[in-house]
Motif scaffolding. Structure first.
Motif, PDB file in Angstrom:
ATOM      1  N   LYS A  84       0.832  -1.211   0.000  1.00  0.00           N
ATOM      2  CA  LYS A  84       0.000   0.000   0.000  1.00  0.00           C
ATOM      3  C   LYS A  84       0.868   1.265   0.000  1.00  0.00           C
ATOM      4  O   LYS A  84       0.751   2.116  -0.882  1.00  0.00           O
ATOM      5  CB  LYS A  84      -0.940   0.015   1.217  1.00  0.00           C
ATOM      6  CG  LYS A  84      -1.891  -1.158   1.230  1.00  0.00           C
ATOM      7  CD  LYS A  84      -2.798  -1.142   2.436  1.00  0.00           C
ATOM      8  CE  LYS A  84      -2.080  -1.321   3.755  1.00  0.00           C
ATOM      9  NZ  LYS A  84      -1.364  -2.592   3.888  1.00  0.00           N
ATOM     10  N   THR A  85       1.742   1.363   1.007  1.00  0.00           N
ATOM     11  CA  THR A  85       2.591   2.555   1.101  1.00  0.00           C
ATOM     12  C   THR A  85       3.485   2.661  -0.136  1.00  0.00           C
ATOM     13  O   THR A  85       3.612   3.731  -0.732  1.00  0.00           O
ATOM     14  CB  THR A  85       3.440   2.494   2.384  1.00  0.00           C
ATOM     15  OG1 THR A  85       2.565   2.288   3.490  1.00  0.00           O
ATOM     16  CG2 THR A  85       4.216   3.760   2.592  1.00  0.00           C
ATOM     17  N   SER A  86       4.067   1.529  -0.536  1.00  0.00           N
ATOM     18  CA  SER A  86       4.971   1.542  -1.693  1.00  0.00           C
ATOM     19  C   SER A  86       4.266   2.052  -2.941  1.00  0.00           C
ATOM     20  O   SER A  86       4.841   2.822  -3.717  1.00  0.00           O
ATOM     21  CB  SER A  86       5.486   0.144  -2.012  1.00  0.00           C
ATOM     22  OG  SER A  86       5.949  -0.481  -0.867  1.00  0.00           O
ATOM     23  N   LEU A 149      -2.126  10.097   4.088  1.00  0.00           N
ATOM     24  CA  LEU A 149      -2.360   9.843   5.515  1.00  0.00           C
ATOM     25  C   LEU A 149      -2.222   8.343   5.743  1.00  0.00           C
ATOM     26  O   LEU A 149      -3.169   7.573   5.540  1.00  0.00           O
ATOM     27  CB  LEU A 149      -3.755  10.330   5.917  1.00  0.00           C
ATOM     28  CG  LEU A 149      -3.901  11.848   5.849  1.00  0.00           C
ATOM     29  CD1 LEU A 149      -5.353  12.263   5.925  1.00  0.00           C
ATOM     30  CD2 LEU A 149      -3.119  12.523   6.969  1.00  0.00           C
ATOM     31  N   ASP A 150      -0.992   7.935   6.065  1.00  0.00           N
ATOM     32  CA  ASP A 150      -0.709   6.509   6.239  1.00  0.00           C
ATOM     33  C   ASP A 150      -1.218   6.077   7.610  1.00  0.00           C
ATOM     34  O   ASP A 150      -1.295   6.889   8.524  1.00  0.00           O
ATOM     35  CB  ASP A 150       0.801   6.287   6.130  1.00  0.00           C
ATOM     36  CG  ASP A 150       1.127   4.919   5.576  1.00  0.00           C
ATOM     37  OD1 ASP A 150       0.236   4.055   5.577  1.00  0.00           O
ATOM     38  OD2 ASP A 150       2.272   4.710   5.149  1.00  0.00           O
ATOM     39  N   GLU A 151      -1.530   4.819   7.740  1.00  0.00           N
ATOM     40  CA  GLU A 151      -2.075   4.266   8.983  1.00  0.00           C
ATOM     41  C   GLU A 151      -3.237   5.129   9.495  1.00  0.00           C
ATOM     42  O   GLU A 151      -3.298   5.498  10.667  1.00  0.00           O
ATOM     43  CB  GLU A 151      -0.973   4.158  10.052  1.00  0.00           C
ATOM     44  CG  GLU A 151       0.035   3.062   9.748  1.00  0.00           C
ATOM     45  CD  GLU A 151       1.468   3.571   9.716  1.00  0.00           C
ATOM     46  OE1 GLU A 151       1.768   4.536  10.411  1.00  0.00           O
ATOM     47  OE2 GLU A 151       2.276   2.993   8.972  1.00  0.00           O
ATOM     48  N   ALA A 152      -4.152   5.437   8.594  1.00  0.00           N
ATOM     49  CA  ALA A 152      -5.264   6.339   8.935  1.00  0.00           C
ATOM     50  C   ALA A 152      -6.218   5.717   9.938  1.00  0.00           C
ATOM     51  O   ALA A 152      -6.995   6.428  10.573  1.00  0.00           O
ATOM     52  CB  ALA A 152      -6.023   6.733   7.671  1.00  0.00           C
ATOM     53  N   LEU A 238       4.675  -9.835   2.070  1.00  0.00           N
ATOM     54  CA  LEU A 238       5.979  -9.871   1.408  1.00  0.00           C
ATOM     55  C   LEU A 238       7.062  -9.216   2.253  1.00  0.00           C
ATOM     56  O   LEU A 238       8.228  -9.614   2.226  1.00  0.00           O
ATOM     57  CB  LEU A 238       5.886  -9.208   0.031  1.00  0.00           C
ATOM     58  CG  LEU A 238       7.113  -9.308  -0.856  1.00  0.00           C
ATOM     59  CD1 LEU A 238       7.552 -10.735  -1.064  1.00  0.00           C
ATOM     60  CD2 LEU A 238       6.847  -8.670  -2.215  1.00  0.00           C
ATOM     61  N   ARG A 239       6.668  -8.225   3.044  1.00  0.00           N
ATOM     62  CA  ARG A 239       7.661  -7.570   3.897  1.00  0.00           C
ATOM     63  C   ARG A 239       8.255  -8.587   4.873  1.00  0.00           C
ATOM     64  O   ARG A 239       9.462  -8.646   5.068  1.00  0.00           O
ATOM     65  CB  ARG A 239       7.029  -6.424   4.662  1.00  0.00           C
ATOM     66  CG  ARG A 239       8.056  -5.688   5.515  1.00  0.00           C
ATOM     67  CD  ARG A 239       7.420  -4.837   6.571  1.00  0.00           C
ATOM     68  NE  ARG A 239       6.846  -3.637   6.029  1.00  0.00           N
ATOM     69  CZ  ARG A 239       5.574  -3.292   6.198  1.00  0.00           C
ATOM     70  NH1 ARG A 239       4.768  -4.082   6.880  1.00  0.00           N
ATOM     71  NH2 ARG A 239       5.116  -2.183   5.700  1.00  0.00           N
ATOM     72  N   LYS A 240       7.370  -9.391   5.451  1.00  0.00           N
ATOM     73  CA  LYS A 240       7.810 -10.407   6.396  1.00  0.00           C
ATOM     74  C   LYS A 240       8.751 -11.399   5.697  1.00  0.00           C
ATOM     75  O   LYS A 240       9.809 -11.743   6.236  1.00  0.00           O
ATOM     76  CB  LYS A 240       6.561 -11.143   6.896  1.00  0.00           C
ATOM     77  CG  LYS A 240       6.681 -11.765   8.248  1.00  0.00           C
ATOM     78  CD  LYS A 240       5.261 -12.049   8.693  1.00  0.00           C
ATOM     79  CE  LYS A 240       5.080 -13.038   9.752  1.00  0.00           C
ATOM     80  NZ  LYS A 240       3.672 -13.361   9.975  1.00  0.00           N
TER      81      LYS A 240
HETATM   82 MG   LIG Z   1       2.343   1.068   5.013  1.00  0.00          MG
END
Ligand SMILES: [Mg+2]
Ligand SMILES: Nc1ncnc2c1ncn2[C@@H]1O[C@H](COP(=O)(O)OP(=O)(O)OP(=O)(O)O)[C@@H](O)[C@H]1O
Length: 365
Positions: A84-86, A149-152, A238-240
């Motif tokens: 999402k952030t990426s 607004l990340d982690e909204a 995928l981060r994990k």
């Molecule tokens: Mg994120």
């Protein structure tokens, strides 16, 4: 003098470019060094929207919007580590290029103060600034700014409510991108103002491809089972998977990454231990159960992990549907208690005693 200023400017631009993550000139010694120090999740964060894997619908819509430069307000939601952030960072970078990025994008996440005051002042002030339709290099760019607004979902309802009017009033100059894990925590009036995109947990095939790509770039040796285990334990995050891969690579030095390395790093409980625990529940006494649970906790395994694995195993056991539903309901309860900080040993004991009780009702029938 002008030439001097120009030079200074371009070197500053270059620094900025490196800071926001675009790769420096290939083979440049300082760029190499910088890259080595980066965690791999950052090093392999998608640089453009095309590199985002598995989220085809979002990418297709975003690419169309990028071509026409008419972005709606966005709401991205889905589990952690799915891009999402990426995605929004890559899209913003493509829209504005490295230079304008700083001026045009305001990124606020849960680590920033985002109470109602900040929404009223910082966000509103930023949203009110006008934006030109060309970049400094003369290329056209959209005449609006983006507020991410990340982690909204961790914003208070009052702060979310304060966004409603700002979002509408400033729509000529600003687009909002809200990102969260739980869409139900975003108030209805905000969700209805945004195009919603769900980010799916990444498929096994895609994760495997990414991991193999990284292995190749990092010159890692691996076994097929090792990569399979990474995909399995990360469950679509995928981060994990990438973080575990990096830990496994550090652990191993030059040796190949095997399945047992991965289970060790991920803190997975050996399936023999889980089977043993279940067979005690089925056939043995409460005293034995107490000892077995104490042993597992003393080995340092996390109760949450044990519950996840118990869940996966119970599903395939030969209990009837009613028994399984009683057990899984108890699991949900225990999961909530653990999240609230309850004692691991007692929670596990209470879960296992329900399993024991259910198993014994089937024996007595
Ligand atoms: Mg994120
Ligand atoms: N769809 C994807 N395509 C390519 N890489 C991905 C994808 N999803 C995750 N990654 C990798 O995982 C890392 C973390 O992704 P990202 O920060 O975008 O996750 P997120 O969805 O914002 O998670 P969170 O909800 O925890 O904030 C990225 O740096 C990238 O390496």
């Amino acid at each position: 003098m002008q030439a001097f200023l120009k030079g200074a400017q371009s070197s500053r631009a270059q620094q900025k470019q490196e800071r926001i993550g675009s790769a420096g000139p290939a083979g440049h010694p300082s760029a190499d060094k910088k890259h080595k120090a980066l965690p791999w999740v950052e090093k392999y964060r998608p640089k453009c929207v095309d590199e985002v894997a598995f989220q085809e619908e979002v990418v297709a819509v975003l690419k169309k919007s990028l071509e026409g430069a008419d972005l709606p307000n966005l709401l991205f939601y889905g589990p952690p580590g799915t891009g999402k952030t990426s995605t929004i960072l890559a899209a913003a970078r493509e829209l504005y290029g490295p230079e304008l990025y700083r001026q045009r994008v305001l990124e606020l996440n849960a680590s920033d103060e985002r109470g109602i005051q900040v929404i009223r002042e910082k966000v509103k002030n930023f949203a009110q600034l006008t934006a030109a339709g060309t970049r400094t290099d003369g290329k056209p760019c959209p005449p609006f700014k983006i507020i991410i607004l990340d982690e909204a979902d961790s914003m208070t309802n009052a702060a979310q409510a304060a966004l409603r009017r700002t979002m509408e009033k400033e729509s000529r100059t600003t687009r909002f991108c809200l990102i969260c894990n739980y869409v139900s925590r975003i108030i209805e009036p905000l969700t209805s103002r945004c195009s919603k995109f769900r980010f799916k947990p990444l498929g096994d095939q895609v994760q495997e491809e990414r991991l193999l790509e990284i292995c190749e770039k990092e010159n890692l040796k691996y076994t097929k089972e090792g990569i399979g285990a990474l995909v399995r334990v990360s469950e679509g995050d995928l981060r994990k998977a990438i973080t575990f891969l990096q830990s496994a690579a550090r652990l191993n030095g030059d040796k190949e990454i095997t399945e047992s390395d991965v289970t060790e790093i991920a803190g997975v409980v050996p399936s023999k231990m889980i089977q043993n625990l279940l067979s005690i529940c089925y056939k043995s006494t409460f005293d034995k159960l107490e000892i077995a649970i104490k042993n597992i906790i003393d080995e340092g395994y996390a109760a949450m992990q044990i519950i996840h694995q118990l869940h996966d195993t119970i599903i395939d056991e030969s209990l009837n549907d009613q028994q399984k539903s009683v057990i899984t309901e108890k699991m949900a309860e225990v999961d909530k208690c653990l999240t609230d900080g309850a004692e691991e040993y007692l929670q596990l004991l209470s879960l296992c005693s329900v399993i024991m009780q259910q198993a014994q009702t089937s024996q007595s029938n």
